[in-house]
Write an enzyme that holds these catalytic residues in place. Structure first.
Site, mmCIF file in Angstrom:
data_model
loop_
_atom_site.group_PDB
_atom_site.id
_atom_site.type_symbol
_atom_site.label_atom_id
_atom_site.label_comp_id
_atom_site.label_asym_id
_atom_site.label_seq_id
_atom_site.Cartn_x
_atom_site.Cartn_y
_atom_site.Cartn_z
ATOM 1 N N SER A 6 0.824 -1.211 0.000
ATOM 2 C CA SER A 6 0.000 0.000 0.000
ATOM 3 C C SER A 6 0.852 1.252 0.000
ATOM 4 C CB SER A 6 -0.862 0.067 1.262
ATOM 5 O OG SER A 6 -1.603 -1.089 1.410
ATOM 6 N N MET A 56 -1.578 -6.869 7.081
ATOM 7 C CA MET A 56 -2.634 -7.730 6.519
ATOM 8 C C MET A 56 -2.217 -8.363 5.197
ATOM 9 S SD MET A 56 -5.789 -5.098 7.094
ATOM 10 C CE MET A 56 -5.827 -4.028 8.550
ATOM 11 N N SER A 57 -0.923 -8.514 4.988
ATOM 12 C CA SER A 57 -0.488 -9.054 3.679
ATOM 13 C C SER A 57 0.769 -9.888 3.863
ATOM 14 C CB SER A 57 -0.208 -7.883 2.721
ATOM 15 O OG SER A 57 0.926 -7.162 3.152
ATOM 16 N N HIS A 104 -6.414 4.674 7.483
ATOM 17 C CA HIS A 104 -5.841 4.199 6.216
ATOM 18 C C HIS A 104 -5.157 5.326 5.426
ATOM 19 C CE1 HIS A 104 -5.186 1.568 2.844
ATOM 20 N NE2 HIS A 104 -5.932 2.318 2.041
ATOM 21 N N TYR A 106 -8.612 -10.336 3.055
ATOM 22 C CA TYR A 106 -9.769 -9.635 3.626
ATOM 23 C C TYR A 106 -10.796 -9.223 2.580
ATOM 24 C CZ TYR A 106 -7.148 -5.319 2.480
ATOM 25 O OH TYR A 106 -6.449 -4.341 1.848
ATOM 26 N N GLU A 107 -10.404 -9.309 1.299
ATOM 27 C CA GLU A 107 -11.378 -9.000 0.253
ATOM 28 C C GLU A 107 -12.297 -10.182 -0.007
ATOM 29 O OE1 GLU A 107 -8.670 -5.972 -2.365
ATOM 30 O OE2 GLU A 107 -8.016 -8.007 -1.980
ATOM 31 N N ASN A 154 2.633 3.372 11.278
ATOM 32 C CA ASN A 154 1.892 3.858 12.450
ATOM 33 C C ASN A 154 2.222 3.000 13.667
ATOM 34 O OD1 ASN A 154 0.109 1.947 10.645
ATOM 35 N ND2 ASN A 154 -0.549 1.623 12.772
ATOM 36 N N HIS A 183 -5.811 -9.349 -1.345
ATOM 37 C CA HIS A 183 -5.739 -9.558 0.093
ATOM 38 C C HIS A 183 -6.829 -10.539 0.525
ATOM 39 C CE1 HIS A 183 -3.727 -5.604 -0.261
ATOM 40 N NE2 HIS A 183 -3.065 -5.977 0.814
ATOM 41 N N HIS A 198 -3.730 0.420 -4.516
ATOM 42 C CA HIS A 198 -3.365 -0.819 -5.204
ATOM 43 C C HIS A 198 -3.754 -0.716 -6.673
ATOM 44 C CE1 HIS A 198 -2.643 -2.626 -1.326
ATOM 45 N NE2 HIS A 198 -3.829 -2.231 -0.926
ATOM 46 N N ALA A 235 3.120 -2.117 4.116
ATOM 47 C CA ALA A 235 2.954 -1.122 5.169
ATOM 48 C C ALA A 235 2.525 -1.880 6.417
ATOM 49 C CB ALA A 235 1.877 -0.123 4.766
HETATM 50 N N1 HPA Z 1 -2.422 -2.954 11.520
HETATM 51 C C1 HPA Z 1 -2.609 -3.790 10.482
HETATM 52 N N2 HPA Z 1 -2.216 -3.509 9.252
HETATM 53 C C2 HPA Z 1 -1.577 -2.341 9.047
HETATM 54 C C3 HPA Z 1 -1.354 -1.425 10.084
HETATM 55 C C4 HPA Z 1 -1.798 -1.751 11.397
HETATM 56 O O1 HPA Z 1 -1.635 -1.007 12.372
HETATM 57 N N3 HPA Z 1 -0.702 -0.360 9.534
HETATM 58 C C5 HPA Z 1 -0.542 -0.634 8.211
HETATM 59 N N4 HPA Z 1 -1.079 -1.834 7.909
#
Ligand code: HPA
Length: 274
Positions: free
Chosen positions: A28, A209-210, A245, A83-84, A233, A81, A59, A111
């Site tokens: 991302s 998440m990847s 996001h 989650y999709e 973050n 992903h 993406h 990320a």
């Molecule tokens: N959690 C999950 N996925 C992420 C995060 C997070 O804090 N930051 C970027 N992708």
């Protein structure tokens, strides 16, 4: 095998004789690396059998072939992903296609949120190992012995020699890079503060998440893997501001500039080393 062979045939026909050695999967907000590819041939996933990608902003959904620092590469800009709700097939096909068109190495970026206070937003983490909390393996399903063993080992999944090279290069380039453990969640929701505390106590340094599904597919078919997270973050509960996001994408773009520099020189050195 069918879909992968067809996808590989399309790629090879459009590749103008280029035989990619390194596959890249960009996370991302990290698609900028793809802009530096020279002599780029860009193929929309829609043209490639079995390639699907969701519509999360950041993406793009293109396979880009060309040279980065001289190295012939095939870059997956945009990824599926879990989650999709996409079937695991959508993760298996692109990675196996990279192998089929000649890649022997896969570099993955993502990320991620930090599970520790001393991993600051904007910093880079070299993935040394992972914890799979997605509840899923992309290899679930009928055994297809054409690609690899039924019960593949994941020891040394993040290639120790590539990691040593990246750490050494980062030191020479003065790019701060520390190793850590990446924990993959299913998403799409971010974590609770209790989950981040639990993950930290399990040994995770960063959460995302990847990456883990793709790395499992890559190791199964024998690709060497290196992976780097851009910490975007602090994980939930570790900062005043909740994860958002948009902010993740902004920080990924900033940290991504260092990562692009690092990976470009890494590819140049890999090219001359072999
Ligand atoms: N959690 C999950 N996925 C992420 C995060 C997070 O804090 N930051 C970027 N992708």
């Amino acid at each position: 095998m069918h879909e992968i062979e067809r996808a590989a045939t399309v790629v090879t026909a459009l590749a103008k004789g280029l035989r990619p050695r390194v596959g890249l999967i960009l996370g991302s907000g990290l698609g900028g690396i793809a802009d530096a590819i020279e002599g780029a041939v860009s193929i929309g996933y829609g043209e490639l059998p079995g390639f699907t990608v969701g519509k999360v902003s950041g993406h793009a959904g293109r396979l880009i072939l060309g040279r980065l620092a001289g190295m012939p590469v095939a870059c997956l800009s945009g990824r599926a992903h879990l989650y999709e709700g996409t079937p695991v097939q959508a993760i298996r096909v692109p990675v196996r296609t990279l192998k089929k068109i000649g890649c022997d190495t896969l570099i993955v970026t993502n990320a991620a949120g930090a599970c520790r206070r001393d991993l600051a937003p904007g910093s880079l983490m070299l993935i040394a190992d992972h914890i799979n909390m997605t509840g899923m393996s992309p290899l679930v399903g009928p055994d297809d012995g054409a690609f690899g063993p039924r019960f593949p080992s994941l020891e040394g999944a993040y290639d120790p020699a590539l990691r040593a090279r990246l750490l050494d290069l980062a030191r020479r380039m003065d790019v701060p890079l520390r190793e850590g453990v990446y924990l993959a969640c299913l998403g799409p929701n971010y974590e609770t503060p209790a989950e981040i505390r639990a993950f930290a106590s399990l040994g995770a340094d960063a959460v995302g998440m990847s990456t883990v599904p793709e790395v499992i597919v890559a190791r199964h078919c024998g690709l060497r893997v290196a992976a780097v997270s851009v910490i975007t973050n602090a994980g939930a509960g570790l900062s005043e501001t909740p994860v958002a996001h948009d902010r993740v994408l902004d920080v990924a773009a900033e940290g991504g500039a260092h990562l692009a520099r690092l990976l470009t020189v890494f590819l140049a050195e890999l090219m001359t080393a072999s």
